[in-house]
Design a protein around this motif. Structure first.
Motif, PDB file in Angstrom:
ATOM      1  N   PRO A 131      30.615   2.924 -23.656  1.00  0.00           N
ATOM      2  CA  PRO A 131      29.096   3.304 -23.603  1.00  0.00           C
ATOM      3  C   PRO A 131      27.988   2.262 -23.444  1.00  0.00           C
ATOM      4  O   PRO A 131      28.222   1.224 -24.304  1.00  0.00           O
ATOM      5  N   SER A 132      26.997   2.644 -22.886  1.00  0.00           N
ATOM      6  CA  SER A 132      25.697   1.937 -22.764  1.00  0.00           C
ATOM      7  C   SER A 132      24.651   2.472 -23.367  1.00  0.00           C
ATOM      8  O   SER A 132      23.576   1.801 -23.447  1.00  0.00           O
ATOM      9  N   ASN A 133      24.584   3.790 -23.982  1.00  0.00           N
ATOM     10  CA  ASN A 133      23.464   4.459 -24.371  1.00  0.00           C
ATOM     11  C   ASN A 133      23.827   5.272 -25.538  1.00  0.00           C
ATOM     12  O   ASN A 133      25.232   5.319 -26.109  1.00  0.00           O
ATOM     13  N   PHE A 134      22.907   5.705 -26.385  1.00  0.00           N
ATOM     14  CA  PHE A 134      23.268   6.127 -27.680  1.00  0.00           C
ATOM     15  C   PHE A 134      24.106   7.653 -27.556  1.00  0.00           C
ATOM     16  O   PHE A 134      25.112   8.087 -28.282  1.00  0.00           O
ATOM     17  N   TYR A 135      23.651   8.466 -26.241  1.00  0.00           N
ATOM     18  CA  TYR A 135      24.466   9.531 -25.991  1.00  0.00           C
ATOM     19  C   TYR A 135      25.884   9.386 -25.863  1.00  0.00           C
ATOM     20  O   TYR A 135      26.850  10.096 -26.672  1.00  0.00           O
ATOM     21  N   GLY A 136      26.333   8.277 -24.938  1.00  0.00           N
ATOM     22  CA  GLY A 136      27.646   7.680 -24.732  1.00  0.00           C
ATOM     23  C   GLY A 136      28.255   7.443 -26.179  1.00  0.00           C
ATOM     24  O   GLY A 136      29.441   7.828 -26.269  1.00  0.00           O
ATOM     25  N   LEU A 137      27.548   6.614 -27.124  1.00  0.00           N
ATOM     26  CA  LEU A 137      28.101   6.381 -28.151  1.00  0.00           C
ATOM     27  C   LEU A 137      28.655   7.381 -29.119  1.00  0.00           C
ATOM     28  O   LEU A 137      29.608   7.430 -29.600  1.00  0.00           O
ATOM     29  N   SER A 138      27.534   8.315 -29.101  1.00  0.00           N
ATOM     30  CA  SER A 138      27.891   9.478 -30.117  1.00  0.00           C
ATOM     31  C   SER A 138      28.692  10.115 -29.476  1.00  0.00           C
ATOM     32  O   SER A 138      29.752  10.824 -30.534  1.00  0.00           O
ATOM     33  N   LYS A 139      28.858  10.448 -28.103  1.00  0.00           N
ATOM     34  CA  LYS A 139      30.199  11.118 -27.987  1.00  0.00           C
ATOM     35  C   LYS A 139      31.496  10.432 -27.803  1.00  0.00           C
ATOM     36  O   LYS A 139      32.605  11.092 -28.103  1.00  0.00           O
ATOM     37  N   ALA A 140      31.542   9.322 -27.814  1.00  0.00           N
ATOM     38  CA  ALA A 140      32.601   8.410 -27.979  1.00  0.00           C
ATOM     39  C   ALA A 140      33.238   8.510 -29.422  1.00  0.00           C
ATOM     40  O   ALA A 140      34.340   8.869 -29.770  1.00  0.00           O
ATOM     41  N   MET A 141      32.351   8.393 -30.521  1.00  0.00           N
ATOM     42  CA  MET A 141      32.420   8.519 -31.738  1.00  0.00           C
ATOM     43  C   MET A 141      33.069  10.009 -32.147  1.00  0.00           C
ATOM     44  O   MET A 141      33.978  10.243 -32.844  1.00  0.00           O
ATOM     45  N   GLY A 142      32.450  11.041 -31.303  1.00  0.00           N
ATOM     46  CA  GLY A 142      33.148  12.301 -31.257  1.00  0.00           C
ATOM     47  C   GLY A 142      34.479  12.490 -30.837  1.00  0.00           C
ATOM     48  O   GLY A 142      35.271  13.133 -31.643  1.00  0.00           O
ATOM     49  N   GLU A 143      34.926  11.828 -29.807  1.00  0.00           N
ATOM     50  CA  GLU A 143      36.186  11.693 -29.280  1.00  0.00           C
ATOM     51  C   GLU A 143      37.109  11.060 -30.402  1.00  0.00           C
ATOM     52  O   GLU A 143      38.267  11.537 -30.547  1.00  0.00           O
ATOM     53  N   ARG A 144      36.670  10.189 -31.023  1.00  0.00           N
ATOM     54  CA  ARG A 144      37.641   9.398 -32.004  1.00  0.00           C
ATOM     55  C   ARG A 144      37.753  10.157 -33.280  1.00  0.00           C
ATOM     56  O   ARG A 144      38.842  10.367 -33.955  1.00  0.00           O
ATOM     57  N   LEU A 145      36.688  10.801 -33.666  1.00  0.00           N
ATOM     58  CA  LEU A 145      37.106  11.933 -34.978  1.00  0.00           C
ATOM     59  C   LEU A 145      37.879  13.028 -34.296  1.00  0.00           C
ATOM     60  O   LEU A 145      38.640  13.568 -35.207  1.00  0.00           O
ATOM     61  N   ILE A 146      37.699  13.486 -33.343  1.00  0.00           N
ATOM     62  CA  ILE A 146      38.801  14.533 -32.711  1.00  0.00           C
ATOM     63  C   ILE A 146      40.183  14.286 -32.530  1.00  0.00           C
ATOM     64  O   ILE A 146      41.021  14.832 -33.085  1.00  0.00           O
ATOM     65  N   ILE A 147      40.171  12.923 -32.148  1.00  0.00           N
ATOM     66  CA  ILE A 147      41.820  12.409 -32.009  1.00  0.00           C
ATOM     67  C   ILE A 147      42.158  12.248 -33.347  1.00  0.00           C
ATOM     68  O   ILE A 147      43.339  12.478 -33.791  1.00  0.00           O
ATOM     69  N   HIS A 148      41.503  11.619 -34.271  1.00  0.00           N
ATOM     70  CA  HIS A 148      41.775  11.295 -35.711  1.00  0.00           C
ATOM     71  C   HIS A 148      42.155  12.532 -36.573  1.00  0.00           C
ATOM     72  O   HIS A 148      43.112  12.564 -37.575  1.00  0.00           O
ATOM     73  N   ALA A 149      41.628  13.647 -35.955  1.00  0.00           N
ATOM     74  CA  ALA A 149      41.907  14.827 -36.899  1.00  0.00           C
ATOM     75  C   ALA A 149      43.220  15.125 -36.756  1.00  0.00           C
ATOM     76  O   ALA A 149      43.892  16.116 -37.513  1.00  0.00           O
ATOM     77  N   ASN A 150      44.057  14.987 -35.597  1.00  0.00           N
ATOM     78  CA  ASN A 150      45.581  15.258 -35.502  1.00  0.00           C
ATOM     79  C   ASN A 150      46.416  14.390 -36.524  1.00  0.00           C
ATOM     80  O   ASN A 150      47.490  14.756 -36.722  1.00  0.00           O
TER      81      ASN A 150
END
Length: 328
Positions: A131-150
């Motif tokens: 990611p190069s913008n805050f939108y991308g950063l926030s969605k990347a963090m969302g991805e990590r949280l979703i993956i970690h939830a498993n």
């Protein structure tokens, strides 16, 4: 999979939500709960679907965990679409993007676990890759949280689907260009070199369902999508308008914008398998029981990254795509 089930859609009144609900109804679910903040959009959508009794509209915000938990009672599947999505808005108001896209996603995870939901499908974006913008950063963090939830003590499975731009969504460049052609007789483009991934919303939802059915939890399904030059889209729309002397103006790149988007970064490609003709699958860097074994039969991808500068559509192909999407 969805027959007689209760399905919960966050941010369900947007363009993705409309098409998702339309296609979900063909599976004869028991109930579809559409959770969003906008009363006007909910009212319009209710009318559009002729007050279908399967649809249940709930005013709420994913930033409010208690409201989410209450709304998710008895739910079988969650499609998490709600997000702040506009790059300039997220750059200007990063705290709001953090609260919605990151904290809100964790709230969805907590609500799903609380209600013993079968599967949560998180809709991500190419902007989450390197990611190069805050939108991308926030969605990347969302991805990590979703993956970690498993890895949590729950029977709920969590999966990400990552795609590029969907034609005609709210704020889409298609609508912007068409309005500029009609009202200003000129089109503003940030950079003539700029390329993006595009797909019709109908095709995007079909791919989304495929990943929903076939995922086991913990992976990121990456849609293979055609790419094109933004200037070529503008020129096709100008030609289709039958207007003459339409000027193309170069505006300059906005903060956080890339010339080319990535659906798969160089780092991610080291953990990615070639799933089929429509998807790559990124396997998690963290340990999730059974997932590497499940995908062991699939070959690793043979590319360093997957960006929008290669395999570009011709203008004729762009025209066909826009006709298919009903834009010209």
């Amino acid at each position: 999979m969805f027959k007689d089930k209760i399905i919960f859609v966050t941010g369900g009144t947007g363009s993705w939500g409309h098409e998702l609900v339309k296609q979900l109804l063909t599976y004869n679910p028991k109930e579809i709960r559409i959770f969003s903040r906008n009363e006007t959009s909910q009212f319009a959508m209710k009318q559009e679907f002729d007050h279908n009794p399967t649809l249940h509209f709930i005013i709420g915000d994913i930033k409010e965990k208690d409201t989410l938990i209450e709304a998710c009672q008895g739910v079988d599947y969650i499609f998490h679409l709600a997000a702040l999505k506009h790059v300039p808005v997220c750059e200007d108001q990063p705290i709001e993007a953090l609260k919605t896209n990151v904290i809100g996603t964790q709230n969805v995870i907590d609500a799903a676990i609380s209600s013993n939901v079968k599967k949560v499908i998180y809709i991500s974006t190419d902007k989450a890759s390197d990611p190069s913008n805050f939108y991308g950063l926030s969605k990347a963090m969302g991805e990590r949280l979703i993956i970690h939830a498993n890895t949590l003590n729950t029977n709920t499975k969590f999966v990400c689907i990552r795609g590029g731009n969907v034609l005609g969504t709210n704020g889409s460049v298609i609508h912007v260009f068409k309005r500029q052609i009609q009202e200003k007789q000129k089109v503003g483009i940030t950079d003539i070199r700029m390329t993006r991934f595009f797909l019709t919303v109908q095709d995007a939802i079909k791919l989304l369902f495929k990943a929903t059915f076939e995922s086991i939890g913990g992976e990121i399904f990456v849609m293979k999508m055609p790419a094109c030059r933004i200037i070529d889209i503008a020129q096709v729309l100008i030609e289709a308008s039958n207007k003459e002397n339409i000027e193309i103006e170069t505006l300059g790149i906005r903060p956080g914008e890339k010339i080319h988007e990535l659906l798969l970064s160089a780092y991610e490609s080291t953990m990615t398998v070639a799933y089929d003709e429509e998807y790559f699958v990124i396997l998690p860097a963290i340990n999730i029981t059974g997932i590497k074994e499940h995908y062991a039969q699939y070959p690793p991808v043979n590319l360093e990254s997957y960006n929008s500068s290669t395999g570009l559509m011709s203008k004729e192909e762009i025209k066909e795509m826009l006709i298919k999407g009903g834009f010209i």
